[in-house]
Scaffold this motif. Structure first.
Motif, PDB file in Angstrom:
ATOM      1  N   GLY A 135      16.324  41.856  35.440  1.00 51.76           N
ATOM      2  CA  GLY A 135      17.613  43.235  35.816  1.00 51.76           C
ATOM      3  C   GLY A 135      16.399  43.980  34.548  1.00 51.76           C
ATOM      4  N   GLY A 136      17.412  45.490  34.513  1.00 56.87           N
ATOM      5  CA  GLY A 136      16.563  46.550  33.828  1.00 56.87           C
ATOM      6  C   GLY A 136      15.310  47.210  34.163  1.00 56.87           C
ATOM      7  N   ILE A 137      15.036  47.538  33.472  1.00 56.61           N
ATOM      8  CA  ILE A 137      13.482  47.770  33.752  1.00 56.61           C
ATOM      9  C   ILE A 137      11.939  46.717  33.865  1.00 56.61           C
ATOM     10  N   TYR A 138      12.447  45.851  34.063  1.00 54.80           N
ATOM     11  CA  TYR A 138      11.457  44.032  34.371  1.00 54.80           C
ATOM     12  C   TYR A 138      11.784  43.723  35.565  1.00 54.80           C
ATOM     13  N   GLU A 139      12.770  44.472  37.095  1.00 53.00           N
ATOM     14  CA  GLU A 139      13.619  44.106  37.678  1.00 53.00           C
ATOM     15  C   GLU A 139      12.177  44.221  38.712  1.00 53.00           C
ATOM     16  N   GLY A 140      11.864  42.764  39.259  1.00 46.57           N
ATOM     17  CA  GLY A 140      10.428  43.958  40.430  1.00 46.57           C
ATOM     18  C   GLY A 140       9.649  43.128  39.488  1.00 46.57           C
ATOM     19  N   LEU A 141       9.598  42.975  38.250  1.00 49.03           N
ATOM     20  CA  LEU A 141       8.101  41.902  37.813  1.00 49.03           C
ATOM     21  C   LEU A 141       7.540  41.025  38.478  1.00 49.03           C
ATOM     22  N   THR A 142       6.769  40.633  38.530  1.00 48.78           N
ATOM     23  CA  THR A 142       6.256  38.824  38.943  1.00 48.78           C
ATOM     24  C   THR A 142       5.191  38.488  38.180  1.00 48.78           C
ATOM     25  N   SER A 143       4.997  37.437  37.212  1.00 50.19           N
ATOM     26  CA  SER A 143       4.049  37.361  37.205  1.00 50.19           C
ATOM     27  C   SER A 143       2.245  37.226  37.684  1.00 50.19           C
ATOM     28  N   ARG A 144       1.340  37.108  37.567  1.00 52.13           N
ATOM     29  CA  ARG A 144       0.071  36.890  38.500  1.00 52.13           C
ATOM     30  C   ARG A 144      -0.036  35.895  38.570  1.00 52.13           C
ATOM     31  N   THR A 145      -0.193  35.253  40.054  1.00 49.04           N
ATOM     32  CA  THR A 145      -0.632  33.430  40.187  1.00 49.04           C
ATOM     33  C   THR A 145      -2.255  33.765  40.130  1.00 49.04           C
ATOM     34  N   ALA A 146      -2.912  34.822  40.838  1.00 45.67           N
ATOM     35  CA  ALA A 146      -4.075  35.068  41.390  1.00 45.67           C
ATOM     36  C   ALA A 146      -4.378  35.119  40.021  1.00 45.67           C
ATOM     37  N   ASP A 147      -6.162  34.137  40.358  1.00 48.03           N
ATOM     38  CA  ASP A 147      -6.870  33.949  39.087  1.00 48.03           C
ATOM     39  C   ASP A 147      -7.603  35.069  39.601  1.00 48.03           C
ATOM     40  N   THR A 148      -7.825  36.393  37.870  1.00 47.32           N
ATOM     41  CA  THR A 148      -8.346  37.265  37.584  1.00 47.32           C
ATOM     42  C   THR A 148      -9.397  37.502  37.907  1.00 47.32           C
ATOM     43  N   TYR A 149     -10.224  36.401  38.160  1.00 44.53           N
ATOM     44  CA  TYR A 149     -11.771  36.196  38.243  1.00 44.53           C
ATOM     45  C   TYR A 149     -12.345  35.504  39.581  1.00 44.53           C
ATOM     46  N   GLU A 150     -12.586  36.004  40.187  1.00 42.70           N
ATOM     47  CA  GLU A 150     -12.302  34.958  41.715  1.00 42.70           C
ATOM     48  C   GLU A 150     -14.577  34.883  41.756  1.00 42.70           C
ATOM     49  N   THR A 151     -13.968  33.844  42.401  1.00 42.19           N
ATOM     50  CA  THR A 151     -16.416  33.472  42.875  1.00 42.19           C
ATOM     51  C   THR A 151     -16.423  34.101  43.690  1.00 42.19           C
ATOM     52  N   ILE A 152     -17.286  34.410  43.797  1.00 43.44           N
ATOM     53  CA  ILE A 152     -17.659  35.590  44.815  1.00 43.44           C
ATOM     54  C   ILE A 152     -18.436  33.952  45.730  1.00 43.44           C
TER      55      ILE A 152
END
Length: 75
Positions: free
Chosen positions: A50-67
């Protein structure tokens, strides 16, 4: 003549020490006193639903992906 100036310095040092002690005591009393204000003036952490945090989710993908590079494409 210099003794008179020394006495003034001692008096001023005493006044400054007393002033510092008084300010410290008043600050500690202010910080230790339980607040009687309503909780709306200092809101606690809101739940994430609820409130301003509604709809926010945590990132499950890794920030640094290998090429992924094929060795065949490198010349």
């Amino acid at each position: 003549m210099t003794f008179a100036h020394m006495n003034v310095c001692y008096i001023l040092d005493g006044v400054l020490i007393l002033y510092g002690i008084i300010l410290t005591i008043l600050y500690c009393r202010l910080r230790m006193r339980p607040s009687n204000k309503a909780s709306s003036s200092h809101p606690e952490k809101q739940p994430t639903s609820g409130g301003i945090y509604e709809g926010l989710t945590s990132r499950t993908a890794d920030t640094y992906e290998t090429i992924k590079m094929d060795k065949k494409t490198i010349v």
